[in-house]
Design an enzyme around this catalytic site. Structure first.
Site: not given
Ligand code: GLA
Length: 382
Positions: A37, A124, A129, A163, A175
């Site tokens: 991403d 975790g 979450s 974030e 996410d």
């Molecule tokens: C975490 C990050 C995402 C992505 C994944 C790995 O979930 O928050 O943005 O980079 O790792 O694909």
């Protein structure tokens, strides 16, 4: 009592007044597209039927008050606090970061609030979450401030901004984008170069299972940031802004001059981006054997090239792929611990899952948490 009723009752008990707004956001699985991403690549994700609920009301003037299932003491901060919290208060950074992001985006913020968090989503485990908390808090704050609804894309951007800039994790949009756009029985496809979001039906008759290893690397945030930096180093050395703009053949032709470790990281990202496209094509052709094989290939790439797997995750994948009814399995999310996602036919049932769990217990002295999943709708007011 429904979860919503439980949240409302608990809010009243803690704050002595009813909640004005309740919002709910699902966790997510990364179906495929590992660390693509933030490199401008593609990902497929899905919302899951485990959620974070955020209930809010206006609070005492000049005060923000927070409480959660895990942290039952009410914590208060001066309204508008913009310093990052640490230790037992670290979880406040998610709603606080979103509140600050609302202002930075020119959106309305409630001047004060009481906020309660309830969750049945393990934290975790690589099931996001934190992003679920961010998006539920964003929806709840906007409604509490009497602001008009925002688009799913804006909501995802708001959570990611919090974030990246307040919590301090350089994550991509997987996410928050998945949780904002999630749709029951659908996968969310994100082309992170745009970003462009769309949904595609989950093929009927397949099941998703999560096996939470219940382990995570103590330096997990640092390891994620390190991989992010290694990808940037690779892109710079290759003369591109984003690694996913290269095809595997272009990378192979140009990777010779890279330090070997950086070349491995780049190869994972570029091939993983290509694999997402192959999964989209295999889904369209209803070739589920191929989809499963691509999922497992993604894990092997994490294991050997990106090196974000662990012995626990590798063990779960190895046991799963030899189990009848499993089409493929891979780590889901950032890695360095957390969970494995398995794509299964219905003949893989609770007994099959327990056999994998028993093997894990015998090897590591601890049973994994096993969660059969339904693919759920995205963040919403309830
Ligand atoms: C975490 C990050 C995402 C992505 C994944 C790995 O979930 O928050 O943005 O980079 O790792 O694909």
């Amino acid at each position: 009592m429904s979860q919503e009723q439980e949240v409302a009752a608990r809010f009243k008990e803690v704050f002595g007044r009813p909640a004005t707004v309740i919002a709910r956001a699902p966790g997510r699985v990364e179906f495929i597209g590992n660390h693509t991403d933030y490199n401008g690549g593609a990902v497929l994700g899905a919302g899951i039927d485990r959620h974070v609920w955020v209930a809010v009301s206006r609070g005492e003037p000049g005060q923000f008050a927070f409480c959660s299932d895990q942290q039952t003491t009410v914590r208060t901060l001066a309204a508008g606090t913009s310093t990052r919290q640490t230790g037992a208060l670290s979880w406040l950074n998610y709603p606080l970061g979103v509140w600050l992001a609302l202002g930075q985006f020119g959106l309305s913020q409630p001047a004060d609030f009481n906020l309660l968090v309830h969750s049945d989503l393990p934290s975790g485990a690589g099931l996001s979450s934190s992003a679920a908390l961010e998006l539920a808090a964003g929806l709840a704050f906007l409604q509490l401030a009497g602001a008009p609804a925002i688009t799913a894309q804006r909501l995802a951007e708001l959570g990611r901004h919090a974030e990246n800039n307040f919590v301090g994790v350089p994550c991509g949009v997987l996410d928050q984008g998945t949780i904002a756009f999630a749709r029951r029985d659908h996968l969310v496809h994100i082309d992170c170069m745009g970003p462009k979001f769309s949904t595609t039906p989950m093929p009927p008759g397949l099941r998703l299972w999560v096996f939470n290893s219940l382990t995570k690397h103590a330096l997990i945030d640092g390891m994620y940031a390190q991989r992010h930096a290694e990808c940037q180093q690779a892109a710079k050395a290759l003369g591109v802004e984003l690694l996913a703009s290269l095809t595997p053949a272009e990378l192979a032709a140009r990777a010779g001059g890279l330090p070997p470790l950086i070349a491995k990281r780049a190869r994972h990202v570029v091939e993983e981006h290509a694999r997402v496209g192959q999964v989209v094509a295999a889904l369209a052709a209803n070739d589920m054997t191929r989809v499963g094989a691509l999922l497992t290939a993604s894990h092997r790439s994490s294991q050997h090239l990106f090196e974000n797997s662990t012995p626990q995750l590798d063990f779960l994948v190895d046991r799963l792929v030899e189990s009848p009814g499993i089409l493929g399995a891979r780590l889901t999310g950032g890695g360095f611990g957390g969970a494995v996602l398995a794509l299964a036919r219905p003949e893989f049932d609770a007994a099959g899952a327990q056999a994998v769990g028993a093997a894990y217990l015998a090897k590591f002295g601890r049973a994994p948490e096993i969660i059969p999943l339904q693919v759920a709708d995205g963040a919403q007011l309830v």
